[in-house]
Design an enzyme around this catalytic site. Sequence first.
Site, PDB file in Angstrom:
ATOM      1  N   GLU A 179       0.838  -1.213   0.000  1.00 22.61           N
ATOM      2  CA  GLU A 179       0.000   0.000   0.000  1.00 22.61           C
ATOM      3  C   GLU A 179       0.864   1.251   0.000  1.00 22.61           C
ATOM      4  O   GLU A 179       2.032   1.214   0.323  1.00 22.61           O
ATOM      5  CB  GLU A 179      -0.944   0.026   1.195  1.00 22.61           C
ATOM      6  CG  GLU A 179      -0.348  -0.437   2.509  1.00 22.61           C
ATOM      7  CD  GLU A 179       0.892   0.268   2.952  1.00 22.61           C
ATOM      8  OE1 GLU A 179       0.885   1.533   2.928  1.00 22.61           O
ATOM      9  OE2 GLU A 179       1.877  -0.410   3.329  1.00 22.61           O
TER      10      GLU A 179
ATOM     11  N   GLU B  44       4.492  -0.480   1.194  1.00 29.41           N
ATOM     12  CA  GLU B  44       4.527  -0.734  -0.260  1.00 29.41           C
ATOM     13  C   GLU B  44       4.449  -2.227  -0.588  1.00 29.41           C
ATOM     14  O   GLU B  44       4.300  -2.594  -1.749  1.00 29.41           O
ATOM     15  CB  GLU B  44       5.820  -0.185  -0.921  1.00 29.41           C
ATOM     16  CG  GLU B  44       6.023   1.287  -0.781  1.00 29.41           C
ATOM     17  CD  GLU B  44       7.314   1.764  -1.463  1.00 29.41           C
ATOM     18  OE1 GLU B  44       8.029   0.945  -2.073  1.00 29.41           O
ATOM     19  OE2 GLU B  44       7.598   2.971  -1.382  1.00 29.41           O
TER      20      GLU B  44
END
Lengths: 338, 338
Positions: free
Chosen positions: B161, B304
């Site tokens: 994310e 991420e």
Amino acid sequence: LDAGSEEQACSRQSQLTKPAGSLGRLEEIAVQFAGITGNALPVVQQRAVVVMAADHGVTAEGVSAYPKDVTPQMVLNFLAGGAAINVLARQANAVVTVVDIGVAADLQHPQLLSRKVRYGTANMAQEPAMSQQEALQAIKVGVDIVESLAARGVDLIATGEMGIGNTTAASALTACLLNVPAEQVTGRGTGIDDQQLAHKVRIIERAIAHNHPDIDRPLDVLAKIGGLEIAGLVGVILAAAARRIPVVLDGFISSAAGLVAYALCPAVKGYLLAGHVSVERGHRLILEKLGLEPLLNLQLRLGEGTGAVLAMHIIEGALRTHLEMSTFADAGVSDKIE
Amino acid sequence: LDAGSEEQACSRQSQLTKPAGSLGRLEEIAVQFAGITGNALPVVQQRAVVVMAADHGVTAEGVSAYPKDVTPQMVLNFLAGGAAINVLARQANAVVTVVDIGVAADLQHPQLLSRKVRYGTANMAQEPAMSQQEALQAIKVGVDIVESLAARGVDLIATGEMGIGNTTAASALTACLLNVPAEQVTGRGTGIDDQQLAHKVRIIERAIAHNHPDIDRPLDVLAKIGGLEIAGLVGVILAAAARRIPVVLDGFISSAAGLVAYALCPAVKGYLLAGHVSVERGHRLILEKLGLEPLLNLQLRLGEGTGAVLAMHIIEGALRTHLEMSTFADAGVSDKIE
């Protein structure tokens, strides 16, 4: 270690598109490799794991859960590609160098490096495991192997070993060099029970008491209560550091070799990484002494180099992010609000 | 989970040429994958990491060290291949799927999956972050993506994310769903100082007090104090588990999504692995609640999907040793002395 390259690497890390420090250990690895290699953008071209195999006379005391025949059997398994280290080395694209440095059996195979110093150590519970000359000869084997690997372009080396009885030798070395009671650094090895563990501790105490190794002369300690594969790995570590090749230590036995190498030459410390921390209880104490934080903690206790080779993926991730990530400026990403 | 395949996998592990249990977590992973996939010799053919990006209205309260423009800037960085997740996914041979599920800017790129539910959440310190319908819509986005990945043969998914402000939402969700004080689960995110941290805790307390989410209705909690990328990952997790695809959770935000998915459907637990444990203090509490032991602890706090993708190498090592190692019988190696 090259402080200038370390500084340049730190500076680059602060410009990459991520919050400062957010890649944690990966950032530290990149900076360490810069310092070792003298290259602010370090890369690894060719990985290798050196698996040193030898037998231990102390197995006559019943310290292991496995018969000593397993040492040569496992060497043949390494050569056939069927052991855990073979699988993990294939995954990590690392060359496996299998070395007979002291197996108590005759072994021949085109892929085997035959550098036998003697047919296993003597039983250290009764006499010195080997002479200082033999220990030196084993160290020299490790040095020669690094020379040959370096000539083939190897620039990252993992340590590995096989030897029924070698946690007993590693525990004896650790107890002696860290000056702690044997029971604090003795574990279950391949899987002995409580009673066998108590026996193993007594054997280690007896080996130390009987041989009275001189803690101020690491070579004396290594010869009296060490092992041939451990001595070989001492040579690997010393030679790799001398050539500015980083070394990834595997588990307890490899790290005992690291401890001996450190006792001989404290400067090797900066060239070492701890691939993982083993279940063997002495391992963490060695890592603390060497100031190394393990990269992995996966409850491994196999040896062979398995944890070190697994950790190579983390190292590669560290070097690749360092090399390949965009900077804030290049990517047009805003930096922190100050 | 298929108990028969788990048993067969356990039995195979006991026959491989190593002391029983000596590969630690690797053995557990192989058995877990056998249970998830119903295959006693599980393999992974195609890896993917789903990176969900969204903005957070709560950034108006000054909870982050970075300006919110960084969300769209980093999405473009992902699409250009310059972020840490791109580098690590290339290394792990994982496809990166970048999803705009709620970025507060117009973004277009041939590689971007545009599934924007709204232009960022509302400021949860003042009103619900989103409606339940929007939360459901975001979950549906995650479900759709898994369907599409599965159709392309993906059989291992990592969650990732990006969203400035999303540790604030993750902390709020965690405090609420674990029923602990906000300060116990609130960390420094991208790098705020002590004063900013105290402010962040107050904002989270205010968001919970103001919206009074109903802990017995996870969707209500998710909508009121969650985030669009978190909701999207809830969908990814639920859909992957339904399709018997293992999911590797990344850090704190991904694991907050895991916590919501678990609250909605406790059975998802068996399909999850924790790639790593983050520096963010709430993360460990979530993992404890989910009964997950992290595979890595590398002091990461980037998100991420970076830690999850790094952990894929460990998973691959687990499955490859399980599949490729020789047995005692095949290799002619003696087993333990009984």
